[in-house]
Design an enzyme around this catalytic site. Structure first.
Site, short mmCIF file in Angstrom:
data_model
loop_
_atom_site.label_atom_id
_atom_site.label_comp_id
_atom_site.label_asym_id
_atom_site.label_seq_id
_atom_site.Cartn_x
_atom_site.Cartn_y
_atom_site.Cartn_z
N CYS A 101 -4.90 -2.94 3.31
CA CYS A 101 -4.79 -3.22 5.16
C CYS A 101 -5.50 -3.02 5.56
CB CYS A 101 -4.02 -1.24 5.27
SG CYS A 101 -2.35 -1.34 6.11
N GLU A 131 0.93 -0.93 -0.18
CA GLU A 131 -0.05 -0.01 0.08
C GLU A 131 0.36 0.93 0.17
OE1 GLU A 131 -3.23 2.01 2.80
OE2 GLU A 131 -1.87 0.59 3.64
N LYS A 154 -9.78 1.77 -1.58
CA LYS A 154 -9.53 1.42 -0.19
C LYS A 154 -11.48 1.68 0.39
CE LYS A 154 -7.10 1.37 4.05
NZ LYS A 154 -5.70 2.06 4.57
#
Length: 261
Positions: A142, A38, A106
Site C-alpha cells: 500500500c 492488504e 509493512k
C-alpha cells in the site's frame, strides 16, 4: 507465470474474508500465483490487536491449506501481534504446496489523510524478496508505493516481479495517485508490477474511514497496463512474460545508468 489478481471485498469478519479467499482461489484455474489485498484478514477500523495472530495461527494455517488444496501459490495481507500493544501489517507468501515461504512487515505507515496507521501498527524494517512459482518477487504494501527507494532495494535484491497489496484509502485524488504511482514504479524499474487493491468499501467500518478504490493493475516494464479490474469485485488471470522485461531492458537500460545509490 500466470497471475490471478483477486480484488475481493474485505469486511469485519475474518471467517467471511477467509471464505472469500477460498472462493476466489476456486476460480483461478491454472494460475501459478493468486494475489489478494492488504488486510485480507479483516478490514481496517476493527480492533486489530484482538484479531492479530502469529503466523502459525489459524488464519495463516487456513491460507496454507487453501493454497495446497488448489495448487496455487498466494500472497495476502494479515496482522501479527507486535510489542507495545500494536500489530504488524504483514504480507505472507505461501507456495503451491502450502509452505509459508516468507513474510514482509509493512515499512511505511499511512499517517496521512486523517489516518494514523502508526497508532495501532508497528513498522517493519527490511525489504523482502521471496521465490514463488519460480520467480523472485518483491513484496510491497500500500503506502510503500510512494517510496521508490524501496522498489530499488527490491530490484537490487534480484526481484523480477513486484507485488503490491493494498487497502488504498478513499479520498480526494486517491485513485489517480494509485494508478499513477503503480505505473511509475513499473516504468522506473523496468519490472512487471502486480498491484492488487481491495474492492471499495460501500459501508463504513466500525471506526475509521473507508478503504479500497479497486483498480487492481498488472503493468509491464514499459508501463503498459495489461489488466485493470475497475471499481467492482473481480478476479482476473493474466500472463507475465519475462521476455518483455529482457526486451525493454535492452532498449531502455535505465537501471544500469544509475549514478546515485
Amino acid at each position: 507465470m500466470r497471475v490471478a489478481l483477486c480484488q475481493i471485498p474485505v469486511g469485519d469478519d475474518p471467517k467471511e474474508n477467509l471464505q472469500r479467499i477460498r472462493d476466489a482461489l476456486a476460480t483461478v484455474g491454472d494460475a501459478d500465483l493468486a494475489v489478494f489485498p492488504e488486510a485480507a484478514q479483516v478490514r481496517f477500523g476493527n480492533d486489530l490487536r484482538a484479531i492479530a495472530e502469529p503466523l502459525d495461527g489459524p488464519f495463516v494455517v487456513a491460507l496454507r491449506e487453501a493454497a495446497r488444496e488448489h495448487g496455487t501459490a498466494l500472497i495476502a495481507g494479515v496482522f501479527e501481534p507486535a510489542d507495545a500493544g500494536r500489530v504488524y501489517n504483514t504480507s505472507v507468501a505461501i507456495d503451491a504446496s502450502g509452505e509459508l515461504i516468507g513474510s514482509y512487515r509493512k515499512i511505511h505507515l499511512f499517517d496521512a489523510y486523517a489516518f494514523r496507521e502508526s497508532e495501532v501498527v508497528a513498522p517493519g524494517g527490511d525489504p523482502v524478496v521471496v521465490e514463488l512459482a519460480g520467480t523472485r518477487i518483491g513484496l510491497v504494501t500500500c503506502y510503500d508505493v510512494r517510496f521508490p527507494e524501496l522498489f530499488r532495494a527490491l530490484v537490487d535484491q534480484g526481484a523480477e516481479v513486484i507485488v503490491i497489496i493494498a487497502a488504498w484509502a478513499q479520498g480526494v485524488f486517491k485513485e489517480e495517485h494509485w494508478t499513477t504511482l503503480v505505473r511509475a514504479r513499473a516504468i522506473e524499474n523496468t519490472t512487471w508490477t502486480v498491484a492488487v487493491d481491495k474492492a471499495p468499501d460501500t459501508s463504513s467500518p466500525p471506526s475509521g474511514g473507508r478503504t479500497g478504490v479497486g483498480r487492481s493493475l498488472l503493468v509491464d516494464p514499459m508501463g503498459v497496463v495489461h489488466a485493470d479490474l475497475g471499481p467492482f469485485p473481480a478476479v482476473r488471470v493474466a500472463a507475465i512474460d519475462q521476455d518483455v522485461t529482457a526486451r525493454v531492458r535492452e532498449i531502455l537500460p535505465s537501471l544500469s545508468h544509475r549514478r546515485l545509490g
